[in-house]
Every structure is written in C-alpha cells, then in structure tokens.
Design a protein around this motif. Sequence first.
Motif, short mmCIF file in Angstrom:
data_model
loop_
_atom_site.label_atom_id
_atom_site.label_comp_id
_atom_site.label_asym_id
_atom_site.label_seq_id
_atom_site.Cartn_x
_atom_site.Cartn_y
_atom_site.Cartn_z
N ASN A 1 3.33 6.07 -5.56
CA ASN A 1 3.12 6.15 -7.01
C ASN A 1 2.00 7.14 -7.33
O ASN A 1 2.09 7.89 -8.31
CB ASN A 1 2.80 4.77 -7.57
N GLU A 2 0.95 7.11 -6.52
CA GLU A 2 -0.15 8.07 -6.73
C GLU A 2 0.33 9.50 -6.49
O GLU A 2 -0.04 10.42 -7.23
CB GLU A 2 -1.30 7.73 -5.77
N LEU B 1 1.94 14.76 -8.70
CA LEU B 1 3.00 15.76 -8.86
C LEU B 1 3.28 16.01 -10.35
O LEU B 1 3.42 17.17 -10.78
CB LEU B 1 4.27 15.28 -8.15
N ASN B 2 3.33 14.94 -11.13
CA ASN B 2 3.55 15.08 -12.57
C ASN B 2 2.40 15.84 -13.24
O ASN B 2 2.62 16.64 -14.16
CB ASN B 2 3.70 13.70 -13.21
N THR C 1 11.44 8.50 -5.49
CA THR C 1 12.03 7.28 -6.05
C THR C 1 12.87 6.55 -4.99
O THR C 1 12.79 5.32 -4.85
CB THR C 1 12.91 7.61 -7.27
N LYS C 2 13.67 7.31 -4.26
CA LYS C 2 14.51 6.71 -3.21
C LYS C 2 13.64 6.05 -2.13
O LYS C 2 13.89 4.91 -1.73
CB LYS C 2 15.40 7.78 -2.60
N VAL D 1 0.83 -1.21 0.00
CA VAL D 1 0.00 0.00 0.00
C VAL D 1 0.86 1.26 0.00
O VAL D 1 0.55 2.25 -0.68
CB VAL D 1 -0.95 0.00 1.21
N SER D 2 1.96 1.24 0.76
CA SER D 2 2.82 2.42 0.83
C SER D 2 3.43 2.75 -0.54
O SER D 2 3.56 3.92 -0.91
CB SER D 2 3.93 2.21 1.86
#
Length: 268
Positions: free
Chosen positions: A58-59, A64-65, A161-162, A52-53
């Motif tokens: 990803n959401e 943000l994009n 990403t990290k 879930v995290s």
Amino acid sequence: LKVEKSKHFPKNKIRTRLILCFLLTTTLMGITNIFAYMNVNTIMKKVDTIYVSNINLNELSTLLNNVESSIEAYLLTNSSDNLATYFNNFEKLRLKAEELNSKIIDDETALLEKNIKSMIETYMEVTDKAVKEKRARNVNSYSLSYKEAVKLYDYINEYITKLNNIRFQNNTKQYIVAASNLKYIEFLNFTIIILAIVLNIILILLITYMITKPIIELSNAADRIAEGNFDVPQVRVDSDDEIGVMALAFNTMAKNIKNYITEIQQKA
C-alpha cells in the motif's frame, strides 16, 4: 541460660518454613505469569507481522501515485515547485522499490514482486526522460514519454493490486491460525494459573495445618490441666522446631506438676 536457649532454638524452623512457603508460592505465581506473558507476546508478535507485506504494498502504491501526480502537475504547469515535488517523490519511490524482490524464485508472489520492481524501474526511467524532454522544450517527445509512463503506471497498479490480494488471502489464513493458537495459549495459560492457585492453596493449608495442629493439641492439654485434670497424656510432636521444643517443655511441666500434686496428697 543463654547456652540452653541456643540449644533449644538453634534454627527458627517455623520462621524458615513460613518464609520458604511464601517464596515458593510467590515464585510459582511469578513463573506462571512470566510463562503466560511470553506465550501471548510471541503470538502477538506473529500477528503484528502478518499484514506487514500488505502495508508495504500500500505504501508502494501511494508513492507511485504521488510520482504520477507530481509529474503530471509539472508537465502541465512547468512549475519549479511541482518539479521539486516530483524529484522528492521520485527518490522515495526509488528507495521503496529497492526493497522488492529481484531474484528469480519459483513462487507466484515472488515473481509478481520481481515484475513490479522491474516495471517500476522502467517507469522511473521513462518519467525521468519525460522530465528532461520537458525541460528541453521538446513537446512531442515528452508527450510520448508521458503516455508510455501512464501505461506502465496502470500495469504496475494492476500488478500491485493482484499481489496485494494474493498476499491478503495468505495473510488472512496465517491470521486465522495465529488467532486459533492465541485462543489455545489463553486456555493453556488460564489452566496453568488455576493449577498454580490450587497448588498454592494446598501448600498454604498443608503448612498451616502442620504448624497449628500441635499448637491446638497443646492448647487443649493446657485447658484440661487448668480444669484440674492432671492425667493428661503427653502431647506428641514429632518435629524438632520451636513447637517441638515447646511441647517437650509443656510435657515436662505437666509431669512435674502431677508429681508435685501427688507428693502433696501423700504428705497430707
């Protein structure tokens, strides 16, 4: 006759035994299946929540994009539709960012999440400033604000990403443990079901034997009497159920027949 019948058949014990056997075996299988279902369901709920995290990150990255794309489109075109899209994406990102950790915790992932939230808040302030400067036709100012927003956008994506990679590794470890537990639960459930089936078979065979054994003995004794052998030993039935009553009646009948035949032979 009705009084004698009520004395001889007061309890219907064979019927009671059969009903109890059926209820016991059914209850045992029901409990076994419920236990298996609850164990598997518990493990599956844990598996469902493991990633879930990563899904949330990803959401967040997608939102943000969307903000970045919509503000870029607005600054290039000055379109009211692009501006409305920007405000819509802006609000979604704000709500999603509020879910992030804001406390200082001695944990790498929590600190990364806190930094991401802080940078997103700064990013949103800068993009909002760029939009206001664009609407005020301040070209130099909104260009500088947009460049600053792009830098923040890159930093935020790098941090997301990290954090996503770290959580993915941790979640994968949890998934491996959960999968191992699931295999153990499946084996345990299979073993319990097999034991329950074996126990059911034993109970059915035992009760069937207890009911049919005296009936078979009565049948054999009746066959011998039918062949003319009246020196049949009494059928011994220790139970006081319907079969016990029937055995008692059969023994009495066999004794009376033997006495009757003896009397006839003596008179002859």
